[in-house]
Every structure is written in C-alpha cells, then in structure tokens.
Write a protein that holds these residues in place. Structure first.
Motif, mmCIF file in Angstrom:
data_model
loop_
_atom_site.group_PDB
_atom_site.id
_atom_site.type_symbol
_atom_site.label_atom_id
_atom_site.label_comp_id
_atom_site.label_asym_id
_atom_site.label_seq_id
_atom_site.Cartn_x
_atom_site.Cartn_y
_atom_site.Cartn_z
ATOM 1 N N GLY A 97 -35.828 -81.371 66.716
ATOM 2 C CA GLY A 97 -36.380 -81.485 65.370
ATOM 3 C C GLY A 97 -35.294 -81.619 64.321
ATOM 4 N N THR A 98 -35.691 -81.464 63.065
ATOM 5 C CA THR A 98 -34.795 -81.792 61.950
ATOM 6 C C THR A 98 -34.089 -80.581 61.339
ATOM 7 N N ALA A 99 -34.396 -79.386 61.817
ATOM 8 C CA ALA A 99 -33.841 -78.176 61.185
ATOM 9 C C ALA A 99 -32.601 -77.648 61.909
ATOM 10 N N MET A 100 -32.237 -78.274 63.017
ATOM 11 C CA MET A 100 -31.070 -77.792 63.769
ATOM 12 C C MET A 100 -29.891 -78.750 63.566
ATOM 13 N N ARG A 101 -28.706 -78.198 63.695
ATOM 14 C CA ARG A 101 -27.480 -79.009 63.709
ATOM 15 C C ARG A 101 -26.439 -78.196 64.442
ATOM 16 N N PHE A 102 -25.256 -78.789 64.639
ATOM 17 C CA PHE A 102 -24.205 -78.001 65.277
ATOM 18 C C PHE A 102 -23.178 -77.588 64.237
ATOM 19 N N GLU A 103 -22.726 -76.350 64.364
ATOM 20 C CA GLU A 103 -21.805 -75.727 63.405
ATOM 21 C C GLU A 103 -20.565 -76.578 63.136
ATOM 22 N N HIS A 109 -15.331 -80.663 62.576
ATOM 23 C CA HIS A 109 -16.388 -81.566 63.039
ATOM 24 C C HIS A 109 -17.703 -80.812 63.206
ATOM 25 N N TYR A 110 -18.785 -81.561 63.151
ATOM 26 C CA TYR A 110 -20.121 -80.982 63.340
ATOM 27 C C TYR A 110 -21.060 -82.088 63.763
ATOM 28 N N ALA A 111 -22.278 -81.714 64.163
ATOM 29 C CA ALA A 111 -23.296 -82.702 64.517
ATOM 30 C C ALA A 111 -24.392 -82.670 63.460
ATOM 31 N N ARG A 112 -24.682 -83.850 62.911
ATOM 32 C CA ARG A 112 -25.719 -83.959 61.880
ATOM 33 C C ARG A 112 -27.096 -83.604 62.452
ATOM 34 N N PRO A 113 -27.998 -83.155 61.587
ATOM 35 C CA PRO A 113 -29.377 -82.927 62.037
ATOM 36 C C PRO A 113 -30.035 -84.247 62.456
ATOM 37 N N LEU A 114 -31.062 -84.148 63.252
ATOM 38 C CA LEU A 114 -31.854 -85.323 63.622
ATOM 39 C C LEU A 114 -32.762 -85.715 62.463
ATOM 40 N N GLY A 159 -29.506 -90.081 62.771
ATOM 41 C CA GLY A 159 -29.288 -88.644 62.844
ATOM 42 C C GLY A 159 -28.630 -88.256 64.152
ATOM 43 N N GLY A 160 -28.102 -87.036 64.188
ATOM 44 C CA GLY A 160 -27.470 -86.531 65.403
ATOM 45 C C GLY A 160 -26.053 -87.026 65.619
ATOM 46 N N GLU A 161 -25.501 -87.738 64.630
ATOM 47 C CA GLU A 161 -24.135 -88.257 64.810
ATOM 48 C C GLU A 161 -23.123 -87.099 64.843
ATOM 49 N N LEU A 162 -22.054 -87.343 65.587
ATOM 50 C CA LEU A 162 -20.929 -86.401 65.611
ATOM 51 C C LEU A 162 -19.942 -86.867 64.542
ATOM 52 N N VAL A 163 -19.591 -85.970 63.633
ATOM 53 C CA VAL A 163 -18.809 -86.355 62.460
ATOM 54 C C VAL A 163 -17.514 -85.549 62.419
#
Ligand SMILES: [Fe+2]
Length: 215
Positions: free
Chosen positions: A107-113, A174-179, A133-137
C-alpha cells in the motif's frame, strides 16, 4: 571529477530458478508488518520521525522457507558481488541474523527508512515491478539528514523484478519511496556483504542490540 554515487546491475530475469517469484510473493505475504523504530547511528530521518511502517521477512524465515535464496546469497550472488567489487575480497555475513532478509512495502503508507549502511557492499534483488512509486533513491549530498535532502539531488533506481544491484551505501543516504497504489506490494531481498578493508567485525554492536536485543 569525483566518481559520485554509482552501482552495478545484473539482469538475472532468465537465470533465476523457475517459480522464484511465486515463492517470494507467498513468503512476503506473511512478513512482519509494523512500525519499525528508527535505526541507531545509521538513520538519516528527520528528528521528529521515530518510526517507519513497513514489513520484513526476518533472516531465519528466509533460510527456512526460501533456502534456495539463502544459497544464492552465499554462492552465485557472492560471485557476482566479487565481480562488482573487484578491488578486494568480498565475504557474505557469518552471522545469519542479518545476512539476507526481505523488505516489504504494502500500500501507500509504507516506505523504507532513510539511512546509510554500515556494511561496505549491499546486494539488492528486486522482486517486483511498479508503474510508479517504490523507487530506491540515493542522495548525492553525503550530509543529507532527511528525505527532503535526499530528494533534492539524487540518483533514482527503478525496481525491476529479477535485477540484482550492488552498491556501497555507507556514505550516500538512501530510502525507498512509498508506492502509489493501495493494491501494490514491493518486495526486495537485501543482502549484506563485507570486504577485507571493512570486515563484519566493524558492524556497530548497537545495531545488534537494537535489532536482536544483544547485551
Ligand atoms: Fe541501505
């Protein structure tokens, strides 16, 4: 010119075992979904962020349910890691608690720290595709201390299922964007590797206290 942030990609879509994708999807459905407290030392989240909601399939589960993936981490993927990092010897983690895990966003409320790594070489096997969404940045500013700073000047990696990437994430936050879709799920296998100049013994003990309750 300084080299800046860079990474190496191997396209393994035609080389992974048959049904690899299905096994990972099924395993990720049972991930530990919750609010994970910010990581000591390594977090690059804004001061007010005390937790980030996401899912994780812990290392013992990966070994039990996806033994073929654990074997790849220690064998075939290790060979590719050595090709990506030819300057010195590369080793997998000896401590199986943090060798390979699955990170999961639903879903859209999660991301990676937003964080930096302690290990010198990280392997990521992307297990899902996403329209948006979900890109690694990765932030180009090594001093970036929150998501906004990372997004201002960054390299963006689009997850592609079956692509394995290697990078040194010690210096670039770095982090992972939400979906972008509530029905979407993002799964990535995360692998810690070590090198002769940065061996496993350099892993900060605070991390094991934080994650595993070590004394
Ligand atoms: Fe990382």
């Amino acid at each position: 010119m300084r080299p800046g942030f860079h990474w190496t990609t191997f396209n393994l879509t035609s080389r992974l075992p048959a049904n690899w994708h299905r096994g990972i999807i099924e395993t990720a459905a049972g991930a530990d979904f919750r609010e994970f407290p910010r990581t000591p030392i390594l977090s690059r989240e804004a001061a007010g962020v005390s937790y980030i909601r996401r899912g994780r399939v812990h290392a013992d589960q990966v070994q039990e349910v996806l033994p073929w993936l654990y074997r790849l981490y220690r064998n075939d993927f290790l060979e590719l890691a050595r090709r990506a990092w030819a300057a010195e010897p590369v080793m997998p983690a000896q401590d199986d608690r943090y060798g390979i895990v699955l990170n999961v966003q639903r879903g859209t409320a999660m991301r990676f720290e937003c964080h930096v790594d302690s290990n010198p070489l990280t392997g990521l096997l992307f297990c899902t595709d996403h329209l948006a969404g979900g890109e690694l940045v990765f932030g180009h500013d090594q001093g970036g201390a929150d998501v906004g700073a990372v997004e201002r000047d960054c390299s963006v990696i689009q997850p592609i299922a079956g692509h394995l990437i290697f990078f040194d994430g010690r210096h670039h936050p770095h982090y992972a964007r939400p979906l972008m879709s509530e029905s979407d799920t993002r799964i990535v296998a995360v692998m810690n590797y070590y090198t002769r100049s940065c061996p496993e013994s350099t892993r900060p003990p605070e991390l094991n206290r934080h994650r595993f309750g070590d004394p």
